[in-house]
Design a protein around this motif. Structure first.
Motif, mmCIF file in Angstrom:
data_model
loop_
_atom_site.group_PDB
_atom_site.id
_atom_site.type_symbol
_atom_site.label_atom_id
_atom_site.label_comp_id
_atom_site.label_asym_id
_atom_site.label_seq_id
_atom_site.Cartn_x
_atom_site.Cartn_y
_atom_site.Cartn_z
ATOM 1 N N PRO A 9 37.149 31.701 48.062
ATOM 2 C CA PRO A 9 38.452 30.610 48.159
ATOM 3 C C PRO A 9 39.377 31.151 49.062
ATOM 4 O O PRO A 9 39.364 32.206 49.430
ATOM 5 N N GLU A 10 40.270 30.245 49.095
ATOM 6 C CA GLU A 10 41.651 30.706 50.153
ATOM 7 C C GLU A 10 42.500 31.523 49.641
ATOM 8 O O GLU A 10 43.116 32.330 50.318
ATOM 9 N N THR A 11 42.792 31.554 48.250
ATOM 10 C CA THR A 11 43.917 32.189 47.564
ATOM 11 C C THR A 11 43.543 33.258 46.816
ATOM 12 O O THR A 11 44.420 34.351 46.290
ATOM 13 N N VAL A 12 42.153 33.318 46.478
ATOM 14 C CA VAL A 12 41.659 34.651 45.632
ATOM 15 C C VAL A 12 40.511 35.138 46.201
ATOM 16 O O VAL A 12 39.534 34.707 46.205
ATOM 17 N N LYS A 13 40.708 36.040 47.234
ATOM 18 C CA LYS A 13 39.616 36.569 47.969
ATOM 19 C C LYS A 13 38.824 37.726 47.534
ATOM 20 O O LYS A 13 39.441 38.557 46.793
ATOM 21 N N GLY A 63 40.187 27.887 40.627
ATOM 22 C CA GLY A 63 40.250 26.879 40.006
ATOM 23 C C GLY A 63 41.523 26.563 38.961
ATOM 24 O O GLY A 63 42.143 25.552 38.623
ATOM 25 N N ASP A 64 41.481 27.624 38.130
ATOM 26 C CA ASP A 64 42.628 27.417 37.169
ATOM 27 C C ASP A 64 43.897 27.527 37.697
ATOM 28 O O ASP A 64 44.713 27.020 37.059
ATOM 29 N N TRP A 70 47.733 24.917 34.871
ATOM 30 C CA TRP A 70 47.322 26.389 34.956
ATOM 31 C C TRP A 70 47.970 27.229 33.840
ATOM 32 O O TRP A 70 47.244 28.223 33.656
ATOM 33 N N GLN A 71 49.041 27.075 33.449
ATOM 34 C CA GLN A 71 49.641 28.130 32.309
ATOM 35 C C GLN A 71 48.922 28.051 30.961
ATOM 36 O O GLN A 71 48.763 29.105 30.388
ATOM 37 N N ASP A 75 43.835 32.724 32.049
ATOM 38 C CA ASP A 75 43.823 34.049 30.951
ATOM 39 C C ASP A 75 44.539 35.146 32.021
ATOM 40 O O ASP A 75 43.569 35.774 32.574
ATOM 41 N N PRO A 76 45.720 35.465 31.551
ATOM 42 C CA PRO A 76 46.297 36.598 32.435
ATOM 43 C C PRO A 76 45.545 38.240 31.846
ATOM 44 O O PRO A 76 45.547 39.046 32.571
#
Length: 457
Positions: A9-13, A63-64, A70-71, A75-76
């Protein structure tokens, strides 16, 4: 670290950290992680199998986070993804994920890069090469050699965002091919540094792929290729990697022209020109760089039965008014020969101290290239009412037809190397004495001598 076998993924590496895998979240998610850059350990060893597991987790989390709801989906606690986080209580899920900030401009990236690069370079290299030669093309400035000023062009790259079309600007870069190659390489290094710090959302280097030396003919490797400047690159040619324009221009005076120039300095009717004559002769007889001659002290000269050499260990820069190491950072030993020894003995004062400079101006101060250039080339001084023109020694010789053409003071170096190489001087001795390499001398100074013949035994 094992190579990834599928895209991430681009934002979660996925990253490897001390042999274990972790997730790194883009800075766009900082607001939901307490305003800090988020890293999440996976408790997985760095193996090919675990890489695939980690990538699958990263895709699910991204994806979430990218979903409009997304909120509700994200799942934090990371339990949904088979993970746990000790930072769960600190999360601010009420904060929206902001739109990504505009990418940094080329100019801002470059200034940040120069701040990081400066401690790694000699002061003269940083100021003259990086702050002037490399920076001006980025600002769209073109050097006017005739008037010795920079002119502003209509192709500034400075204010463009990194997300812009770099190719459109780089293809119209206002500088020579060698400088363009160096600037793009530096831009590429600056971007990779920015990327490693997580300060850009771009996943690909916008400066990659613009620095091929030549357009290669893949159908026939023996056909000449075309350089970026339009010149031909034959299959046996190699690129000249020297970035210093003075070093790259290796034209030389003939032996006769050298002697005419030296004599003209000694016989000038101007005392300041005559004061420079020993310096000019020394430059022609050693091939040292001008700054090395300016910094030379009598303690660097060893004349005697067992010692006949000069030690080049420092260089003086008049612009920065400092003495630093030589260009290559090495101390060189130059063997003294009779003609050079006669010059040194002739100009050495009886009361010379070891720390006295060998060459000084009439006021006793050190020489610098700007002052020598004024005597060498025609110098103009503009006043409100009148323009004063001071003819240079070499310029006058050209106008009088006594030498074939004008070359700068730096070409005293190229003249020495060229004359010595063609005279049969040992190339290793010549290379080490001048801070060069045998390969460079063979390729750029010797060339093909049409008058050369085989020796008879």
């Amino acid at each position: 670290m094992y190579a990834k076998t599928q895209s991430t993924p681009e934002t979660v590496k996925v990253q490897s950290d001390n042999g274990t895998l972790r997730l790194q979240f883009s800075t766009k998610y900082n607001p939901i992680f307490g305003g800090k850059r988020k890293h999440q350990g996976l408790s997985l060893k760095d193996t090919p199998e675990n890489w695939q597991k980690a990538i699958a987790i990263a895709w699910r989390i991204e994806g979430d986070l990218q979903h409009p709801d997304w909120q509700q989906l994200f799942d934090p606690s990371f339990a949904k993804y088979g993970l746990k986080s000790k930072y769960t209580a600190e999360l601010k899920l009420a904060a929206p994920i902001p739109e990504p900030e505009p990418e940094m401009t080329v100019g801002a990236m470059w200034e940040d890069y120069l701040e990081w690069k400066q401690p790694q370079l000699q002061p003269t290299t940083f100021e003259l090469l990086y702050q002037i030669t490399y920076t001006n093309p980025l600002k769209g400035k073109v050097y006017d050699r005739k008037n010795h000023v920079y002119l502003t062009s209509d192709n500034p790259l400075w204010d463009e965002r990194l997300s812009g079309k770099m190719g459109d600007y780089l293809s119209r870069f206002t500088c020579c091919a060698a400088t363009k190659h160096s600037v793009i390489s530096a831009l590429s290094e600056a971007f990779l540094r920015l990327q490693s710090q997580g300060r850009t959302n771009l996943t690909s280097n916008p400066f990659a792929g613009f620095n091929s030396t030549a357009v290669v003919n893949k159908t026939d490797k023996y056909k000449a290729a075309i350089n970026a400047d339009g010149s031909l690159l034959r299959w046996w040619d190699t690129e000249d990697t020297e970035t210093d324009p003075d070093e790259r221009d290796r034209r030389a005076f003939t032996k006769e022209e050298r002697d005419i120039i030296i004599k003209a300095f000694y016989e000038s009717d101007k005392s300041n020109v005559r004061q420079a004559a020993p310096l000019v002769e020394f430059l022609f007889l050693t091939g040292c760089r001008s700054g090395e001659a300016f910094a030379l002290e009598w303690k660097d000269v060893f004349l005697g039965r067992d010692k006949d050499y000069i030690r080049f260990s420092k260089s003086y820069n008049g612009r920065l008014k400092n003495t630093q190491v030589t260009k290559t950072g090495e101390t060189r030993i130059f063997k003294v020969y009779s003609k050079l020894e006669n010059l040194l003995l002739k100009i050495k004062p009886v009361d010379a101290k070891p720390t006295d400079l060998i060459f000084t101006q009439r006021n006793g101060k050190a020489w610098y290239i700007g002052q020598l250039a004024k005597l060498w080339n025609t110098y103009e001084l503009n006043h409100p009412q009148k323009k004063y023109v001071y003819p240079g020694v070499v310029t006058q010789l050209v106008e009088e037809g006594r030498i074939s053409g004008y070359l700068s003071p730096y070409h005293t170096r190229h003249t020495f190397i060229s004359l010595q190489a063609h005279a049969g001087t040992d190339l290793f001795l010549l290379a080490t004495a001048c801070g060069n390499s045998v390969e460079v001398i063979q390729k750029h100074y010797l060339g093909i001598n049409p008058d050369a013949t085989f020796c008879e035994f």
